[in-house]
Write an enzyme that holds these catalytic residues in place. Structure first.
Site, short mmCIF file in Angstrom:
data_model
loop_
_atom_site.label_atom_id
_atom_site.label_comp_id
_atom_site.label_asym_id
_atom_site.label_seq_id
_atom_site.Cartn_x
_atom_site.Cartn_y
_atom_site.Cartn_z
N SER A 139 0.94 -1.09 -0.25
CA SER A 139 -0.05 0.05 -0.18
C SER A 139 0.97 1.20 -0.17
CB SER A 139 -0.85 0.13 1.11
OG SER A 139 -1.72 1.13 1.37
N TYR A 153 -4.74 8.38 -6.47
CA TYR A 153 -3.78 7.42 -5.97
C TYR A 153 -4.28 6.94 -4.58
CZ TYR A 153 0.56 5.67 -4.06
OH TYR A 153 1.80 4.81 -3.56
N LYS A 157 -5.02 3.30 -2.81
CA LYS A 157 -4.70 2.72 -1.78
C LYS A 157 -5.25 2.52 -0.48
CE LYS A 157 -0.46 2.03 -3.80
NZ LYS A 157 -0.19 0.66 -4.31
#
Length: 291
Positions: A139, A153, A157
């Protein structure tokens, strides 16, 4: 070289550069076996030449189901088992939520989340059959802490974090472990090689300046040190669900979680007041019905 009686078999996605490459090299150097994968195998072929008995190079594109299934089967045929899956493949998308295109959004989630999900789902039956296995999902500190210009993004994650926490609960009865690796900034070429940038709108320029300043202010981790931390966590009989690595990761995450707790507590009276009012209204309604 480790003191283990037997070597581990790793399957690592995104092994051509960065953490994936460094981790593959380190595992091979300690006499483990590694299924080394990448979209372009020309970039990893040298590892099989250097370690012909313990490295197996296989093409794997996490957005292509056929290559995922093939890589797992080829790896099992070569080494008879897989002990550790490292979901490392991924990239960043820089841009304000308004700036990024539909295609960029879908590609980001397709690689960082759905790719990881598909590789994991492909290997779970093997781990269940073995009654053992360890899934390491790469992650980011950005899976817990957010910054401007990285919204998609972060979304990818955060999704990895939620998926991994659920997987840990579901797979524990089968002897399968899950660890979420949360790196902060490291001395890799991630920003240049693995970062897509959206078409820029001038009104978001101050945020780009803020991000540039943030990068300069926070120290970068040393990749070999991060790799050693990952190697150590695999050796633990009871590994953590979350592992923050890098000099900036854990302080950022602790500060964010502390801030969240403080905010929840500061406004908890809103819910308590609402509950009290609802309870009083219910009592009055019941009283009126009796009258």
């Amino acid at each position: 070289m480790t003191n283990r009686k037997s070597s581990l078999v790793w399957l690592i996605t995104g092994s051509s550069t960065g953490f994936g490459r460094a981790l593959a090299e380190a595992a091979l150097a300690q006499d483990d076996h590694v299924i080394v994968t990448a979209r372009d195998i020309s970039k990893i072929q040298d590892l099989e030449h250097q370690y012909p008995q313990t490295a197996k190079v296989v093409r794997l594109d996490v957005t292509d189901q056929a290559t995922i299934q093939s890589a797992v089967q080829i790896g099992l045929a070569a080494f008879n088992r897989i002990d550790v899956l490292v979901n490392n493949a991924g990239y960043g998308l820089m841009g304000a939520v308004e700036e990024v295109s539909d295609e960029q959004i879908r590609n980001q989630l397709e690689t960082n989340f759905f790719g990881l999900l598909n590789v994991t789902r492909a290997i779970i039956p093997t781990f269940k059959k073995q009654a053992t296995g360890h899934i390491l999902n790469l992650s980011s500190a950005g899976g817990r802490v957010t910054l401007p210009m990285l919204g998609l993004y972060h979304a990818s994650k955060f999704a990895v974090e939620g998926l991994s926490e659920t997987l840990a609960q579901e797979l524990k009865p089968f002897g399968i472990k899950v660890t979420i690796i949360e790196p902060g900034g490291f001395e890799t070429d991630f920003v240049n090689r693995s970062m897509v940038t959206a078409v820029q709108m001038p009104e978001y320029a101050p945020f780009r300046e803020q991000m540039a300043a943030f990068s300069l202010e926070h120290p970068q981790g040393h990749v070999p040190t991060g790799v050693q931390a990952i190697l150590k966590v695999v050796e633990l009989p009871d590994p953590p669900l979350h592992l923050a690595i890098g000099p900036s990761a854990l302080p950022m995450i602790i500060q964010k979680l502390s801030s969240d707790i403080e905010e929840y507590q500061r406004f908890e009276d809103i819910w308590q007041d609402s509950t009290a009012n609802a309870s009083e209204a219910s009592k009055q309604s019941n009283l009126a019905q009796k009258v």
